[in-house]
Design a protein around this motif. Structure first.
Motif, mmCIF file in Angstrom:
data_model
loop_
_atom_site.group_PDB
_atom_site.id
_atom_site.type_symbol
_atom_site.label_atom_id
_atom_site.label_comp_id
_atom_site.label_asym_id
_atom_site.label_seq_id
_atom_site.Cartn_x
_atom_site.Cartn_y
_atom_site.Cartn_z
ATOM 1 N N GLN A 298 31.201 0.557 11.638
ATOM 2 C CA GLN A 298 31.032 1.713 12.531
ATOM 3 C C GLN A 298 29.888 2.620 12.082
ATOM 4 O O GLN A 298 29.997 3.852 12.124
ATOM 5 N N GLY A 299 28.792 1.993 11.655
ATOM 6 C CA GLY A 299 27.609 2.766 11.302
ATOM 7 C C GLY A 299 27.013 3.445 12.520
ATOM 8 O O GLY A 299 27.136 2.957 13.650
ATOM 9 N N PHE A 300 26.373 4.568 12.313
ATOM 10 C CA PHE A 300 25.795 5.357 13.413
ATOM 11 C C PHE A 300 24.348 4.959 13.660
ATOM 12 O O PHE A 300 23.931 4.776 14.804
ATOM 13 N N HIS A 301 23.565 4.800 12.603
ATOM 14 C CA HIS A 301 22.110 4.645 12.738
ATOM 15 C C HIS A 301 21.536 4.001 11.489
ATOM 16 O O HIS A 301 22.046 4.171 10.378
ATOM 17 N N VAL A 302 20.430 3.266 11.678
ATOM 18 C CA VAL A 302 19.632 2.787 10.544
ATOM 19 C C VAL A 302 18.214 2.516 11.023
ATOM 20 O O VAL A 302 17.982 2.194 12.201
ATOM 21 N N GLN A 303 17.260 2.667 10.112
ATOM 22 C CA GLN A 303 15.857 2.364 10.398
ATOM 23 C C GLN A 303 15.218 1.841 9.120
ATOM 24 O O GLN A 303 15.724 2.092 8.015
ATOM 25 N N TYR A 304 14.098 1.126 9.265
ATOM 26 C CA TYR A 304 13.517 0.428 8.119
ATOM 27 C C TYR A 304 12.053 0.774 7.902
ATOM 28 O O TYR A 304 11.256 0.810 8.841
ATOM 29 N N ASN A 305 11.732 1.022 6.636
ATOM 30 C CA ASN A 305 10.349 1.016 6.184
ATOM 31 C C ASN A 305 10.079 -0.367 5.618
ATOM 32 O O ASN A 305 10.765 -0.805 4.685
ATOM 33 N N VAL A 306 9.105 -1.063 6.194
ATOM 34 C CA VAL A 306 8.763 -2.399 5.709
ATOM 35 C C VAL A 306 7.374 -2.326 5.094
ATOM 36 O O VAL A 306 6.352 -2.552 5.742
ATOM 37 N N VAL A 307 7.340 -1.944 3.842
ATOM 38 C CA VAL A 307 6.076 -1.775 3.124
ATOM 39 C C VAL A 307 6.385 -1.806 1.631
ATOM 40 O O VAL A 307 7.423 -1.326 1.184
ATOM 41 N N SER A 308 5.505 -2.397 0.862
ATOM 42 C CA SER A 308 5.750 -2.504 -0.571
ATOM 43 C C SER A 308 5.305 -1.247 -1.302
ATOM 44 O O SER A 308 4.423 -0.512 -0.840
ATOM 45 N N ARG A 309 5.908 -1.021 -2.429
ATOM 46 C CA ARG A 309 5.522 0.105 -3.271
ATOM 47 C C ARG A 309 4.059 -0.004 -3.675
ATOM 48 O O ARG A 309 3.320 0.996 -3.673
ATOM 49 N N ALA A 310 3.625 -1.220 -3.967
ATOM 50 C CA ALA A 310 2.243 -1.429 -4.388
ATOM 51 C C ALA A 310 1.254 -0.998 -3.300
ATOM 52 O O ALA A 310 0.219 -0.384 -3.582
ATOM 53 N N THR A 311 1.589 -1.323 -2.049
ATOM 54 C CA THR A 311 0.717 -0.925 -0.938
ATOM 55 C C THR A 311 0.652 0.588 -0.811
ATOM 56 O O THR A 311 -0.424 1.169 -0.589
ATOM 57 N N LEU A 312 1.782 1.244 -0.956
ATOM 58 C CA LEU A 312 1.820 2.699 -0.848
ATOM 59 C C LEU A 312 1.018 3.365 -1.959
ATOM 60 O O LEU A 312 0.271 4.325 -1.720
ATOM 61 N N VAL A 313 1.168 2.858 -3.168
ATOM 62 C CA VAL A 313 0.420 3.418 -4.301
ATOM 63 C C VAL A 313 -1.081 3.216 -4.090
ATOM 64 O O VAL A 313 -1.888 4.124 -4.316
ATOM 65 N N GLU A 314 -1.463 2.029 -3.644
ATOM 66 C CA GLU A 314 -2.873 1.743 -3.366
ATOM 67 C C GLU A 314 -3.397 2.650 -2.256
ATOM 68 O O GLU A 314 -4.523 3.170 -2.333
ATOM 69 N N ALA A 315 -2.587 2.862 -1.218
ATOM 70 C CA ALA A 315 -3.015 3.716 -0.107
ATOM 71 C C ALA A 315 -3.179 5.161 -0.546
ATOM 72 O O ALA A 315 -4.043 5.883 -0.039
#
Length: 801
Positions: free
Chosen positions: A744-761
């Motif tokens: 009975q979950g209400f909501h979920v959403q996903y970030n699909v990105v690696s930590r390495a990509t975020l650090v590089e960005a």
């Protein structure tokens, strides 16, 4: 080849222009609003607002982009943000020279624009919504606002929104139906009655507003025809001629074609943004009310899937052109300049059948092609949603834009019905903004999004006998100081006493905000397009909507639960240190060898929320239930004035408030250091959820979800490499079904990105200009976020499947 295909060449060119456009500050609306307020200062509020909108729509700059096949712009250039002086001007003037120097959400401004804004500022001195809102707050409640314990700045510095109007009826009947109904109501009034006299101003304001919107469309029609005459390309000339024809017709008359329907929706959506800069103005169930026009045109052969998809991508690009500038203190709560313009697809019909249709798929495709943070796409999940559609949704998730989010019919619809919403309306709900939900065209403002309450800071004040730990101010009577407590029951008693008092102050602040919004900034077009405002002769704030439930937002739920678990286990059960020793470590932010050892015990010894541990999960529920019980005693300003409801429910859609509210919160018993971000939404604290996504889902399911109708926002993060594997995509669908069907979950959403990509960005933002991340209940370009918000996203737990 992209699974969803590519944008057409001209839409790709349009997108590139928008991405490259510098967000600027536009003074046009501010100048026209000031002029109109001066000219109509003596008029009743509703008429003053109508004349204001009329002046803006008649005189603002308009243009039609060479790539676009629909018309309408919010400001003098795309991605520029208008100033709305009637709401607040002090922060605008104070921050004029800082807009370009911000750490995130940068806006560019010319000296000429600065001077124009400075020139009109004296008229607005002590004459804005913010001025009246702050003055309306009782001193003891305003102290909570000033100290940042209860945050409600956005409610008195901008419009409300958090709403979807009745677009379905707009398409079927046009604005002329609104005009006709209002004129009939006006003619029937007995003006010797005081209430009817007030209603007459509202109906007159609607008539002025409808004529203004019609004239606005006519301006674009004339411009399109002028451009057509000068156009040498026969195809573009025909398009401009077609645009002119359509704009002479809609939104005043009913739409008959898919193109007319899209143009009608866009122009009204745009004017609603110009009327009031409230965010979370949403489209509602677009795949349902647009489908008849799409189906008819396909059958007639007047459109193809390709041309319809291009029209939708054009709509999303135009949606992205809308921008909003906030004060820096408010920006930190809404990092990434989000507008939260939500589109909802899927779900069930009012006959309880699967509502997915071919246009649902086409909307998925068009959103995937544009790959932008707007619109905010939500899929309504239900048990009958087939795997083919779920697979398409996961393909969009894989793109890494944080979309779509999933809301669950199986919990939301019963929650609405339990609160008095008619069953057919409950089945017709849509997402509004982030994760909040409401019935389009029948619900009042702020279904979620009133004040923010900092739960961890509230706990620390409870442990400090009602004294604010930063300022030393005595806020309310407590239950004694933590260092003298001898049992965990005393801790919970202290929480009970404090959170009930804090909740009361939240409601007082909300009431002050709503009162001045009602008295100062009526939204005429929005009210006219919301049932039953015309029938009752009342604006939304006066009680015109059929339903009117609202929620405050609770921040740092995971920190609260983990802190309570740490106190219970480490202090009162295992007796690793005394209450005094823990308090001393917290006050000194875990400085020193002994304090650091205490911190490690707090982090490593107690169970943590997000790992399916009843020990901590049920503590969160117990603490949250106290807040919800207190909240149930209060009403909003529309209670008893017409709408069904008029009451409160809880909500966890804290957007990016976890970052600034962490800044003003001392070290907490979960081992978190002072000033570190709090956990966002109902998500676990970073790095604390160690048992995988299923355990996270099971922990979240123990929250009192049926009572948190304002939204149970859950962010999850995984890597592109994991979802590249088809078996993992199948696993994710199965996991989602389990979460929604069984837990009975209400909501979920996903970030699909690696930590390495975020650090590089973060190091090389120019190389990652198109990187989009899910911040909270919305997505944003990563490189426009402040470093603090970027770091918060980088530190989120990466889940495997």
């Amino acid at each position: 080849m992209n699974h969803f295909g590519q944008l057409t060449n001209r839409m790709q060119v349009f997108r590139e222009k928008l991405i490259a456009a510098k967000p600027k500050v536009c003074a046009e609306r501010a100048l026209l609003t000031t002029q109109s307020y001066q000219d109509h200062f003596q008029d009743p509020l509703t008429l003053r607002r109508a004349y204001m909108l009329k002046n803006i729509l008649e005189h603002m700059t308009i243009f039609i982009e060479p790539e676009s096949i629909i018309a309408g712009n919010q400001a003098s250039s795309n991605r520029s943000a208008p100033i709305f002086p009637e709401y607040a001007m002090d922060w605008v003037i104070d921050e004029l020279d800082d807009f370009e120097k911000r750490d995130g959400d940068v806006f560019f401004i010319t000296e000429e624009t600065k001077n124009k804004l400075r020139k009109i500022a004296p008229f607005w001195h002590n004459n804005t919504l913010k001025d009246r809102g702050l003055a309306a707050m009782p001193a003891d409640s305003k102290l909570f606002y000033d100290l940042g314990i209860i945050k409600a700045e956005g409610n008195i510095t901008s419009g409300d929104a958090h709403i979807a109007v009745n677009y379905e009826r707009l398409l079927q009947r046009g604005l002329r139906d609104v005009k006709q109904r209002s004129a009939e109501k006006l003619a029937a009034l007995d003006l010797t009655n005081y209430q009817n006299l007030k209603k007459s101003y509202f109906y007159r304001a609607i008539l002025i507003t409808i004529e203004a919107v019609q004239a606005f469309a006519e301006r674009y029609a004339i411009l399109a025809q002028t451009l057509a005459k000068a156009e040498k390309n026969p195809q573009r000339q025909a398009e401009l001629t077609q645009m002119s024809r359509i704009l002479k017709k809609v939104p005043y008359a009913p739409a008959e074609t898919f193109h007319e329907a899209v143009q009608s929706i866009w122009l009204v959506h745009l004017v609603l943004q110009i009327e009031s800069n409230g965010h979370s103005l949403s489209y509602g169930r677009l795949d349902q009310f647009l489908y008849p026009y799409y189906k008819k045109d396909l059958e007639l052969g007047s459109i193809t899937d390709k041309s319809a998809c291009e029209l939708l991508t054009n709509l999303w690009l135009k949606t992205f052109t809308i921008n909003k500038i906030r004060s820096w203190s408010h920006t930190k709560f809404s990092a990434g300049s989000p507008l939260y313009q939500n589109v909802t697809i899927g779900g069930q019909t009012t006959e309880k059948k699967d509502a997915v249709n071919p246009l649902s798929y086409l909307i998925l495709r068009s959103v995937a092609q544009t790959k932008l943070p707007q619109p905010n796409l939500t899929v309504r999940y239900h048990k009958g949603l087939d795997d083919a559609f779920m697979k398409e949704c996961i393909e969009v998730v894989r793109l890494g834009t944080g979309m779509p989010a999933f809301n669950n019919d199986e919990i939301i619809i019963p929650s609405f019905i339990e609160k008095g919403v008619l069953e057919k309306d409950a089945y017709n709900y849509s997402a509004i903004g982030c994760v909040e939900v409401a019935v389009p065209g029948k619900w009042g403002y702020r279904c979620t999004g009133m004040s923010f309450l900092n739960f961890p800071k509230s706990l620390m004040i409870a442990l400090n006998n009602g004294v604010d730990t930063d300022s030393g101010c005595k806020l309310c009577e407590g239950n004694g100081h933590f260092s003298h407590m001898v049992s965990f029951d005393e801790v919970m008693a202290a929480w009970d006493k404090i959170i009930r008092q804090f909740t009361r102050h939240c409601v007082i602040i909300d009431t002050c905000c709503d009162m001045v919004l009602e008295e100062d900034t009526a939204d005429i077009l929005c009210s006219a397009l919301t049932d039953d405002c015309i029938e009752r002769g009342l604006t939304i704030k006066e009680g015109g909507a059929i339903y009117d439930f609202i929620s405050d937002l609770q921040v740092g739920i995971a920190n609260l639960g983990d802190s309570l678990a740490a106190i219970k286990k480490c202090v009162f059960e295992d007796k690793l240190f005394t209450p005094s020793e823990l308090w001393d470590a917290l006050v000194h932010d875990f400085a020193g060898t002994t304090s650091k050892k205490i911190q490690q015990h707090l982090i490593n010894d107690p169970p943590k929320y997000g790992n399916d541990e009843d020990y901590v999960d049920l503590l969160i529920r117990q603490a949250y239930d106290i807040y919800i019980d207190e909240l149930s005693h209060y009403h909003n300003t529309r209670y008893g004035r017409g709408p069904i409801g008029g009451t409160y429910y809880a909500g966890t859609s804290s957007i990016s408030a976890n970052v600034p509210q962490g800044t003003c919160t001392m070290a907490t018993p979960d081992g978190r250091n002072a000033s570190d971000p709090l956990a966002e939404g109902c998500s676990p604290s970073h790095g604390m959820d160690k048992n995988g996504p299923t355990a996270v889902f099971k922990s979240v399911s123990k929250l009192p979800t049926t009572k948190i109708t304002g939204g149970v926002l859950l962010n999850q993060k995984t890597t592109p490499q994991i979802l590249d594997k088809e078996e993992n995509q199948v696993k994710l669908i199965a996991l989602l079904r389990t979460f929604f069907n069984r837990l009975q979950g209400f909501h979920v959403q996903y970030n699909v990105v690696s930590r390495a990509t975020l650090v590089e960005a973060q190091k090389n933002p120019d190389k990652h200009r198109d990187l989009i991340v899910r911040v909270a209940g919305y997505s944003a370009f990563f490189n426009i976020l402040s470093k603090q918000t970027q770091d918060d996203i980088i530190d989120r737990t990466e889940q495997n499947l």
